[in-house]
Design a protein around this motif. Structure first.
Motif, short mmCIF file in Angstrom:
data_model
loop_
_atom_site.label_atom_id
_atom_site.label_comp_id
_atom_site.label_asym_id
_atom_site.label_seq_id
_atom_site.Cartn_x
_atom_site.Cartn_y
_atom_site.Cartn_z
N ILE A 105 0.84 -1.20 0.00
CA ILE A 105 0.00 0.00 0.00
C ILE A 105 0.88 1.25 0.00
CG2 ILE A 105 -1.73 1.31 1.32
CD1 ILE A 105 -2.67 -1.54 2.35
N TYR A 106 1.89 1.26 0.86
CA TYR A 106 2.78 2.42 0.94
C TYR A 106 3.50 2.64 -0.41
CZ TYR A 106 6.46 5.63 2.23
OH TYR A 106 7.29 6.73 2.26
N SER A 107 3.97 1.56 -1.02
CA SER A 107 4.67 1.67 -2.31
C SER A 107 3.74 2.23 -3.38
CB SER A 107 5.19 0.31 -2.78
OG SER A 107 6.14 -0.17 -1.87
N PHE A 108 2.49 1.78 -3.37
CA PHE A 108 1.50 2.28 -4.32
C PHE A 108 1.32 3.79 -4.14
CE2 PHE A 108 -2.94 3.64 -4.79
CZ PHE A 108 -3.10 3.46 -6.15
N ILE A 109 1.13 4.23 -2.90
CA ILE A 109 0.92 5.66 -2.63
C ILE A 109 2.16 6.45 -3.03
CG2 ILE A 109 0.55 7.39 -0.81
CD1 ILE A 109 -1.00 5.11 0.73
N TYR A 110 3.33 5.96 -2.63
CA TYR A 110 4.57 6.68 -2.93
C TYR A 110 4.78 6.80 -4.45
CZ TYR A 110 9.37 8.25 -2.99
OH TYR A 110 10.51 8.99 -3.23
N SER A 111 4.41 5.76 -5.19
CA SER A 111 4.60 5.79 -6.65
C SER A 111 3.73 6.86 -7.31
CB SER A 111 4.28 4.43 -7.26
OG SER A 111 2.89 4.20 -7.28
N LYS A 112 2.75 7.37 -6.59
CA LYS A 112 1.88 8.42 -7.14
C LYS A 112 2.32 9.82 -6.68
CE LYS A 112 -0.44 4.96 -8.56
NZ LYS A 112 0.38 4.20 -9.47
N VAL A 113 2.79 9.94 -5.44
CA VAL A 113 3.08 11.28 -4.89
C VAL A 113 4.57 11.62 -4.86
CG1 VAL A 113 0.95 11.34 -3.55
CG2 VAL A 113 3.04 10.49 -2.47
N PHE A 114 5.44 10.62 -4.90
CA PHE A 114 6.90 10.81 -4.89
C PHE A 114 7.38 11.71 -3.75
CE2 PHE A 114 5.79 9.97 -9.37
CZ PHE A 114 6.47 8.78 -9.51
N ASP A 115 6.78 11.56 -2.58
CA ASP A 115 7.18 12.35 -1.42
C ASP A 115 6.92 11.48 -0.19
OD1 ASP A 115 6.75 14.02 0.97
OD2 ASP A 115 6.96 15.73 -0.40
N ARG A 116 8.00 11.15 0.55
CA ARG A 116 7.86 10.22 1.67
C ARG A 116 6.89 10.72 2.75
NH1 ARG A 116 10.85 6.13 0.71
NH2 ARG A 116 12.87 6.25 -0.31
N PHE A 133 -0.92 7.23 3.82
CA PHE A 133 -0.99 5.86 4.35
C PHE A 133 -1.75 5.85 5.68
CE2 PHE A 133 0.59 2.36 6.94
CZ PHE A 133 0.39 1.28 6.08
N GLN A 134 -1.38 6.80 6.58
CA GLN A 134 -2.06 6.89 7.89
C GLN A 134 -3.55 7.18 7.70
OE1 GLN A 134 -0.61 6.26 10.78
NE2 GLN A 134 1.44 6.05 9.93
N ASP A 135 -3.86 8.14 6.81
CA ASP A 135 -5.26 8.50 6.56
C ASP A 135 -6.05 7.31 6.00
OD1 ASP A 135 -4.74 11.05 7.44
OD2 ASP A 135 -4.69 11.95 5.43
N LEU A 178 -7.69 8.84 -1.75
CA LEU A 178 -7.00 9.84 -0.92
C LEU A 178 -5.86 10.51 -1.70
CD1 LEU A 178 -6.99 8.03 2.53
CD2 LEU A 178 -8.27 10.09 1.93
N VAL A 179 -5.21 9.77 -2.59
CA VAL A 179 -4.18 10.36 -3.46
C VAL A 179 -4.83 11.43 -4.34
CG1 VAL A 179 -2.66 9.91 -5.43
CG2 VAL A 179 -2.58 8.41 -3.44
N ILE A 180 -5.97 11.08 -4.93
CA ILE A 180 -6.68 12.05 -5.78
C ILE A 180 -7.11 13.26 -4.97
CG2 ILE A 180 -8.81 12.42 -7.11
CD1 ILE A 180 -8.41 9.58 -8.20
#
Length: 194
Positions: A34-45, A52-54, A85-87
Motif C-alpha cells: 500500500i505504501y509503495s502504491f501511494i509513494y509511486s503516485k506522490v513521490f514524497d515520503r 498511508f495513515q489516513d 486519498l491520493v486524488i
C-alpha cells in the motif's frame, strides 16, 4: 516474527469482534504494498506516510461502523481508499487543472489524451468513472444518443437511422444530454479534471 496464515477475511472479522491485534497483523501484511502504491503516485515520503495513515484511519472507521462488506477483497478495497486519498491530495493542492463550466466545455475532451503519466492515468480513470455515473442519471433517450455518439463514434445520421428519429431530434437529444450533464455536475459539485 512468524508470518500468520490467517486470511484477510478472518483477520477483518476478528478485528470487528474486538481483537485489536488482528488489525496490526493486516497492516503489517499489506503495509509495503500500500505504501509503495501511494509513494509511486506522490513521490514524497512525508506525503505518502500521511496518506498511508489516513487510509488506515478510514479503514478503521469503516470497520468500527460495521460498514465493511467482506467479499474476500480486503486489499483491493484498501487500495481503492488509498487511490481516492491520493486524488483528494492532488485536488486539495490544486495540482490538477479544473475545467470551467462554460459553453465551450466539452466533458469528453478529458477522455482523449493518450500520452499520460501515472498521476494523470489515475485521475483519468476516476474521471471516466464519474462521467459514466453522470451519464446514468440522464433520461434514456438522451443517454442512448450520447452513448452512440461518444462511445460508439457514430455519426448523427447513423444515430438517426438506428433510433428511428430525425437527425434534428438526435442532435437535440445530444444537446439536452450535455446541458443535463452540466446540471448534474453542478448539483453534485463534481470536479472533472484532465
Amino acid at each position: 516474527m512468524k508470518q500468520s496464515t490467517n486470511s484477510d477475511a478472518f483477520l477483518v472479522n476478528a478485528y470487528m469482534n474486538g481483537n485489536e491485534s488482528s488489525l496490526n497483523e493486516l497492516i503489517t501484511r499489506h503495509k509495503q504494498r500500500i505504501y509503495s502504491f501511494i509513494y509511486s503516485k506522490v513521490f514524497d515520503r512525508d506525503v505518502a506516510e500521511d496518506i498511508f495513515q489516513d487510509t488506515f484511519i478510514k479503514v478503521i472507521k469503516t470497520l468500527k461502523r460495521g460498514a465493511y462488506n467482506e467479499e474476500g477483497k480486503f486489499l483491493p478495497w484498501v487500495m481503492r481508499i488509498a487511490h481516492n486519498l491520493v486524488i483528494d491530495h492532488f485536488r486539495k493542492n490544486n495540482r490538477m487543472p479544473k475545467f470551467e463550466n462554460n459553453n465551450d466545455f466539452n466533458i469528453f475532451s478529458v477522455l482523449s489524451d493518450n500520452a499520460l503519466n501515472i498521476e494523470k492515468q489515475i485521475i483519468k480513470g476516476q474521471v471516466e468513472n464519474d462521467v459514466r455515473r453522470l451519464i446514468e442519471e440522464l433520461p434514456d433517450d438522451q443517454k442512448e444518443v450520447l452513448m452512440m455518439r461518444i462511445y460508439k463514434d457514430m455519426s448523427f445520421k447513423e444515430i438517426s437511422i438506428q433510433t428511428g428519429v430525425s437527425i434534428n431530434t438526435a442532435l437535440g437529444r445530444m444537446r439536452y444530454a450535455l446541458i443535463n450533464l452540466r446540471k448534474v455536475i453542478d448539483k453534485h459539485n463534481i470536479i472533472l479534471t484532465n
